[in-house]
Design an enzyme around this catalytic site. Structure first.
Site, PDB file in Angstrom:
ATOM      1  N   LYS A 224      95.111  45.593  47.555  1.00  0.00           N
ATOM      2  CA  LYS A 224      95.878  45.986  46.370  1.00  0.00           C
ATOM      3  C   LYS A 224      94.932  46.607  45.361  1.00  0.00           C
ATOM      4  O   LYS A 224      93.745  46.293  45.345  1.00  0.00           O
ATOM      5  CB  LYS A 224      96.539  44.753  45.738  1.00  0.00           C
ATOM      6  CG  LYS A 224      97.729  45.079  44.867  1.00  0.00           C
ATOM      7  CD  LYS A 224      98.910  45.454  45.741  1.00  0.00           C
ATOM      8  CE  LYS A 224     100.234  45.354  45.069  1.00  0.00           C
ATOM      9  NZ  LYS A 224     101.308  45.181  46.055  1.00  0.00           N
TER      10      LYS A 224
ATOM     11  N   GLY B  80     113.244  49.238  38.048  1.00  0.00           N
ATOM     12  CA  GLY B  80     112.330  50.275  38.535  1.00  0.00           C
ATOM     13  C   GLY B  80     112.813  50.732  39.904  1.00  0.00           C
ATOM     14  O   GLY B  80     114.006  50.661  40.202  1.00  0.00           O
TER      15      GLY B  80
ATOM     16  N   GLY C  59     114.606  47.766  41.915  1.00  0.00           N
ATOM     17  CA  GLY C  59     115.835  47.302  41.274  1.00  0.00           C
ATOM     18  C   GLY C  59     116.951  48.335  41.324  1.00  0.00           C
ATOM     19  O   GLY C  59     118.107  48.015  41.634  1.00  0.00           O
TER      20      GLY C  59
END
Ligand code: GLU
Length: 415
Positions: A105, A219, A222
């Site tokens: 990440k 975003g 969602g």
């Protein structure tokens, strides 16, 4: 309350799993920490002529199963520990979906909402200049995450290609379609979540046509979740929110109208004919399906007992802390844990990598079918493991994923 450290949460979750699997102490401690991480500082020329220095990170948590994979977040409250936790979850996510990838990440501490397109481009390119030795198509492949998008991926891919002197589409995923992106990547996180919800509803005997839904966060995940839950199942989205607050309508919300409104006003709040609610209230609504699709640590020991949903589909990474898990399990709420529920994104990212290597691109239908198969298989392996060990869905997901990573580590002779 002191702010919860997501990396400690990730470690606690792993510790539980280590107990269930009776991992040997050497293996357990190897899995508790990232293998490598890089910290960079990024001087960026701002539009007003000044130079601002941003801090960035890239964490390669574990690459036993293949090149590390995971998004890059641009967020004002980013911390190295958040990135570590997210990189750990990527490791388990890729293993659970049986992808030949490890977990990583990245993050940059910045507020993209206050930056111009030019500033964002210069920041994205600066990040790649600093991490370019660390990443690569067979080393570590970033992707979009919170507040990053296909345009940012395009700049990053371009910068890496310029530095290395060749087109390297496979260095990053989530790219726009015309420069090596995959059909079906844009809504993949939400779509993958839908397949798991479909399976869960079958198991629990819930009629999704009559189901009501609340989604925290508007975003990429969602928004597409709101659209797809209606399109797939005919469920009714009654509540939505973003970082500024939420909206409720008993009759149901039109996802595209809300999206358009948010693009204009920067928030979903005050959308016509809706009741204003807080993010906290949204989580406790009387709905069938609750989808946290924003940030970590929102379901805690404080609100878990008040949650009324039958299914929690975690589209966000790390929305639920361990204390809350215990309460939800006791209350019989079916949790589709984050690194299962939101794995559609990285799964289609993996398909994108394959297509980049292959130089041959699939139709959207093929992407959807392959994604469905991957998600459905993963869901049922978690469900059957939870029954076999009599543990909750998150612990079961850990058991499946960690066993696979452990096997790779042993075969490679690392521990
Ligand atoms: N950021 C997404 C995740 O958390 C996608 C990662 C990827 O596509 O590599 O799963």
């Amino acid at each position: 309350m002191a702010k919860l450290n997501p990396f400690e949460v990730a470690q606690q979750q792993l510790d539980k799993c280590a107990k269930i699997l009776r991992l040997n102490p050497g293996m357990h401690s190897f899995l508790r920490t990232p293998m490598r991480e890089l910290h960079v500082s990024l001087p960026v020329r701002m539009d007003n002529g000044s130079v601002k220095v941003f801090q960035g990170f890239r964490v390669q948590y574990n690459d036993a199963k293949g090149p590390t994979k995971g998004g890059i977040r641009f967020h004002p409250e980013e911390t190295i520990d958040t990135v570590r936790a997210l990189a750990a979850w990527m490791t388990w996510k890729c293993a659970l979906l049986d992808l030949p990838l490890g977990g990583g990440k990245g993050g940059v501490i910045c507020n993209p909402k206050e930056m111009s397109q030019g500033e964002l481009e210069r920041l994205s390119r600066a990040y790649i200049r600093e991490v370019c030795q660390f990443i690569g198509p067979s080393k570590d492949v970033p992707a979009p995450d919170v507040y990053t998008n296909p345009q940012i991926m395009a700049w990053m891919m371009d910068e890496y290609s310029k530095i290395t002197g060749k087109n390297q589409f496979g260095v990053i995923t989530g790219k726009p379609l015309s420069i090596g992106g995959s059909a079906g990547r844009e809504d993949a996180t939400a779509r993958g979540g839908m397949y798991t919800i479909r399976e869960a509803a079958k198991v629990l005997g819930i009629d999704l046509k009559k189901a009501t839904v609340a989604i925290q966060g508007y975003g990429n995940a969602g928004y597409y979740a709101a659209r797809l839950v209606e399109a797939f199942f005919g469920s009714r989205v009654v509540a939505l929110s973003d970082s500024r607050g939420g909206i409720y309508s008993k009759e149901g919300l039109n996802p595209d109208a809300v999206r358009e409104y948010k693009l204009k006003t920067k928030s979903v709040i005050k959308f016509p004919n809706t009741k204003l609610i807080s993010n906290e209230e949204l989580l406790e609504l009387e709905v069938d399906i609750l989808m946290p699709a924003a940030l970590e640590n929102v379901i805690t020991e404080k609100n878990a007992a008040n949650i009324k949903a039958k299914i929690i589909a975690e589209l966000a990474n790390g929305p639920t802390i361990p204390e809350a898990d215990t309460i939800l399990y006791k209350n019989g709420i079916h949790v589709i844990p984050d690194f299962l529920c939101n794995a559609g994104g990285v799964t289609v990212s993996y398909f994108e990598m394959v297509q980049n290597f292959y130089m041959y691109y699939w139709e959207e239908k093929e992407v959807h079918e392959r994604l469905d198969k991957k998600m459905t298989t993963a869901y049922h392996s978690v469900l059957s493991t939870s029954k076999k060990y009599n543990i909750n869905m998150r612990q079961a997901a850990y058991v499946v994923a960690v066993e696979r990573v452990v096997e790779a580590i042993k075969l490679r002779g690392w521990v």
